[in-house]
Design an enzyme around this catalytic site. Structure first.
Site, PDB file in Angstrom:
ATOM      1  CE  LYS A 113      -0.438   0.132  -1.137  1.00  0.00           C
ATOM      2  NZ  LYS A 113       0.817  -0.570  -0.893  1.00  0.00           N
TER       3      LYS A 113
HETATM    4  C1  LIG Z   1      -3.086  -2.972   3.682  1.00  0.00           C
HETATM    5  C2  LIG Z   1      -1.865  -2.137   3.835  1.00  0.00           C
HETATM    6  N1  LIG Z   1      -1.670  -1.480   4.984  1.00  0.00           N
HETATM    7  C3  LIG Z   1      -0.597  -0.701   5.181  1.00  0.00           C
HETATM    8  C4  LIG Z   1       0.362  -0.549   4.214  1.00  0.00           C
HETATM    9  C5  LIG Z   1       1.559   0.269   4.516  1.00  0.00           C
HETATM   10  O1  LIG Z   1       1.830   1.268   3.596  1.00  0.00           O
HETATM   11  P1  LIG Z   1       3.340   1.770   3.361  1.00  0.00           P
HETATM   12  O2  LIG Z   1       4.079   0.671   2.698  1.00  0.00           O
HETATM   13  O3  LIG Z   1       3.146   2.977   2.473  1.00  0.00           O
HETATM   14  O4  LIG Z   1       3.899   2.155   4.681  1.00  0.00           O
HETATM   15  C6  LIG Z   1       0.205  -1.209   2.994  1.00  0.00           C
HETATM   16  C7  LIG Z   1       1.175  -1.038   1.904  1.00  0.00           C
HETATM   17  O5  LIG Z   1       1.923  -1.787   1.474  1.00  0.00           O
HETATM   18  C8  LIG Z   1      -0.926  -2.044   2.796  1.00  0.00           C
HETATM   19  O6  LIG Z   1      -1.086  -2.739   1.667  1.00  0.00           O
END
Ligand SMILES: Cc1ncc(COP(=O)(O)O)c(C=O)c1O
Length: 372
Positions: A184
């Site tokens: 990210k």
């Molecule tokens: C659009 C979207 N939603 C939710 C997430 C979930 O985040 P995490 O991987 O930190 O749980 C991500 C991350 O990969 C994402 O790109």
């Protein structure tokens, strides 16, 4: 084979090392002073009154949905072109994700399709700012107020983005959730943040991330159901340092994107990420192209890999994943725009320190592969 080019690589250096070592030496590895410090600095960056740090984007979305009142049997209208977590969190609460097709240009939830999907049981809209491009929030807010719906924004990919009517993504007041996984714009390894306007929502989220404990309660005293969705002091320390260099990293991503655009120009029928329009501004996260129709995307991934270039089909349509097909009876053809994009989309190597010559090498190979 030439030097490999990874898909993503975080910018981490001595300041991060020093910050983490300082936490280790302090002996306080969780629930220490860096948590509120990171939250305040983050809230100020996106222009939100409050922010709550959590263990991931997924857990942040889960708590945000609970906080706006989504529960058993409710429906939540959302995009089928997203990372699977944005739909999964709805299922966690025994609610039903109702998908609506996307806009073919921005690849975000199409407001008209979203409104058509609203029914008697709809409790909330869950737009996703996909690939860092802001969803059409002014229009979605009008729909939400017409139908008395809550909004939770999935801003996991959109740190640094801005809406055409002024606020940064995350600064509109609805809970907006960011993710800090290693690819990210800002990373804490794993981690997330919910930005929001209402203090009562922050109190509830802070409590539920910490096993349901109120701030004034004793350590083993809990007055509601909660989870362990806390973010450690080590992660918060990383986050504070990363926030300090965030603008620089965002600028570097924007430069890389402009170079890609130039290097890929003229490849016939190759779809490029939409340009900023009408005052909306993307917070660059990934550089995703759509291979020309008739070109085998997975074959392109293999051909790039043979030259040491990492790429990834990004993203698959959620409704066509086997869990969603089996649980909710989805099938091909329901969301044609999403399905067409999902079948052709390809994330290319993209990170702040990618060099001009790496971009040129990716572009040159891609041009050769899709032109045969
Ligand atoms: C659009 C979207 N939603 C939710 C997430 C979930 O985040 P995490 O991987 O930190 O749980 C991500 C991350 O990969 C994402 O790109």
């Amino acid at each position: 084979m030439s030097e490999p080019i990874p898909l993503a690589r975080p910018v981490l250096g001595e300041p991060e090392e020093r910050a983490v070592v300082e936490v280790l030496r302090s002996g306080q590895l969780s629930l220490g002073p860096r948590l509120p410090e990171f939250e305040r600095a983050f809230a100020s960056f996106v222009g939100a009154p409050h922010a709550s740090a959590v263990s991931s984007g997924t857990t942040g979305l889960h708590l945000a949905l609970r906080a706006v009142g989504v529960g058993d049997g409710d429906e939540v209208v959302t995009s089928p072109l997203s990372f699977v977590a944005s739909a999964n969190v709805v299922v966690y609460e025994r609610a039903h994700p109702v998908f609506a097709d996307i806009d073919p240009v921005t690849l975000n939830l199409d407001p008209e399709a979203a409104e058509a999907a609203v029914g008697e049981r709809t409790r909330a809209l869950l737009p996703v700012h996909l690939f860092g491009y802001p969803a059409d929030m002014p229009e979605l807010e009008r729909i939400a107020s017409r139908h008395d719906l809550a909004i939770v924004e999935d801003a996991c990919e959109a740190l640094g983005a801005r809406h055409r009517d002024g606020p940064a993504v995350g600064g509109r007041g609805h809970p907006a959730v960011f993710g800090f996984y290693a690819n990210k714009q800002l990373t804490t390894g794993e981690g997330g943040m919910v930005a929001m306007a209402e203090e009562a929502l922050k109190e509830r989220i802070d409590s539920e991330r910490n096993q349901g404990r109120a701030p004034d309660m004793g350590w083993l005293d809990h007055d509601r159901l909660g989870f362990n969705y806390r973010l450690s002091e080590l992660a918060c320390a990383l986050g504070i340092v990363q926030l300090g260099r965030l603008q620089e990293m965002l600028d570097a991503r924007a430069v890389a994107a402009a170079r890609y655009r130039e290097a890929l120009a003229g490849i016939e029928d190759l779809g490029l990420p939409c340009e900023d329009a009408g005052g909306d501004r993307r917070g660059w996260f990934v550089f995703v192209v759509q291979v020309p129709r008739g070109c085998d995307r997975d074959e392109v991934v293999r051909a790039l890999a043979a030259d040491g270039i990492q790429s990834k089909p990004y993203l698959p349509a959620i409704h066509l994943m086997s869990f969603y097909r089996e649980r909710f009876g989805h099938r091909e053809g329901e969301f044609p725009v999403c399905e067409d994009v999902a079948a052709r989309s390809l994330a290319l190597p993209f990170f702040p320190e990618i060099t001009e010559s790496q971009i040129e090498r990716v572009a040159e190979r891609l041009r050769a592969i899709v032109s045969v």
